[in-house]
Write an enzyme that holds these catalytic residues in place. Structure first.
Site, PDB file in Angstrom:
ATOM      1  N   ASP A  19       0.848  -1.176   0.000  1.00  0.00           N
ATOM      2  CA  ASP A  19       0.000   0.000   0.000  1.00  0.00           C
ATOM      3  C   ASP A  19       0.889   1.233   0.000  1.00  0.00           C
ATOM      4  OD1 ASP A  19      -2.360   1.516   0.115  1.00  0.00           O
ATOM      5  OD2 ASP A  19      -2.322   1.537   2.302  1.00  0.00           O
TER       6      ASP A  19
ATOM      7  N   ASP B 286       0.115   4.727   0.981  1.00  0.00           N
ATOM      8  CA  ASP B 286       0.008   5.592   2.156  1.00  0.00           C
ATOM      9  C   ASP B 286       0.061   4.765   3.440  1.00  0.00           C
ATOM     10  OD1 ASP B 286      -0.298   7.679   0.337  1.00  0.00           O
ATOM     11  OD2 ASP B 286      -2.478   7.524   0.356  1.00  0.00           O
TER      12      ASP B 286
ATOM     13  N   TYR C  29      -5.845  12.816   3.202  1.00  0.00           N
ATOM     14  CA  TYR C  29      -5.907  12.959   1.740  1.00  0.00           C
ATOM     15  C   TYR C  29      -4.648  13.643   1.229  1.00  0.00           C
ATOM     16  CZ  TYR C  29     -10.829  11.720   2.066  1.00  0.00           C
ATOM     17  OH  TYR C  29     -12.005  11.060   2.307  1.00  0.00           O
TER      18      TYR C  29
ATOM     19  N   THR D 263      -3.070   1.228  -4.140  1.00  0.00           N
ATOM     20  CA  THR D 263      -3.548   2.352  -3.344  1.00  0.00           C
ATOM     21  C   THR D 263      -5.012   2.615  -3.638  1.00  0.00           C
ATOM     22  OG1 THR D 263      -3.121   4.649  -2.713  1.00  0.00           O
ATOM     23  CG2 THR D 263      -2.748   4.089  -5.025  1.00  0.00           C
TER      24      THR D 263
ATOM     25  N   GLN E 211      -7.533   5.543  -3.469  1.00  0.00           N
ATOM     26  CA  GLN E 211      -7.581   6.997  -3.348  1.00  0.00           C
ATOM     27  C   GLN E 211      -9.023   7.487  -3.393  1.00  0.00           C
ATOM     28  OE1 GLN E 211      -4.816   8.889  -2.593  1.00  0.00           O
ATOM     29  NE2 GLN E 211      -4.006   6.826  -2.294  1.00  0.00           N
TER      30      GLN E 211
END
Length: 87
Positions: free
Chosen positions: A12, A14, A23, A54, A56
């Site tokens: 992943d 983040d 964010y 990821t 988002q």
């Protein structure tokens, strides 16, 4: 005919490769961990594939455009490549 299989590590973005900051709605908010390139390079040297995944949600929710995501991903790739590693 059988196809060759290659092991892979799925990471992943983040919180694993970079700091979790909520964010990432601007490339300046993206902060890569200092050991990321070293870790990815070790995966490369083991002849494994290094894959980034990821989710988002900020793009899906319209909080920021996909172009911001593209700019952040480009920053990630350039940073890792400058450390001698690749995804």
């Amino acid at each position: 005919m059988s196809q060759a299989r290659k092991p892979a590590v799925f990471m992943d973005r983040d919180g694993t490769l970079s700091h979790e900051v909520g964010y990432v709605n601007h490339p300046n908010r993206f902060r890569l961990y200092p050991w990321t390139a070293t870790a990815v390079r070790a995966i490369n040297q083991a002849s494994w594939l290094a894959v980034v995944v990821t989710n988002q949600a900020g793009v899906a929710r319209g909080y920021f455009p996909e172009s911001v995501f593209d700019a952040v991903q480009d920053r990630l790739l350039r940073s890792v490549e400058s450390g001698g590693a690749r995804f």
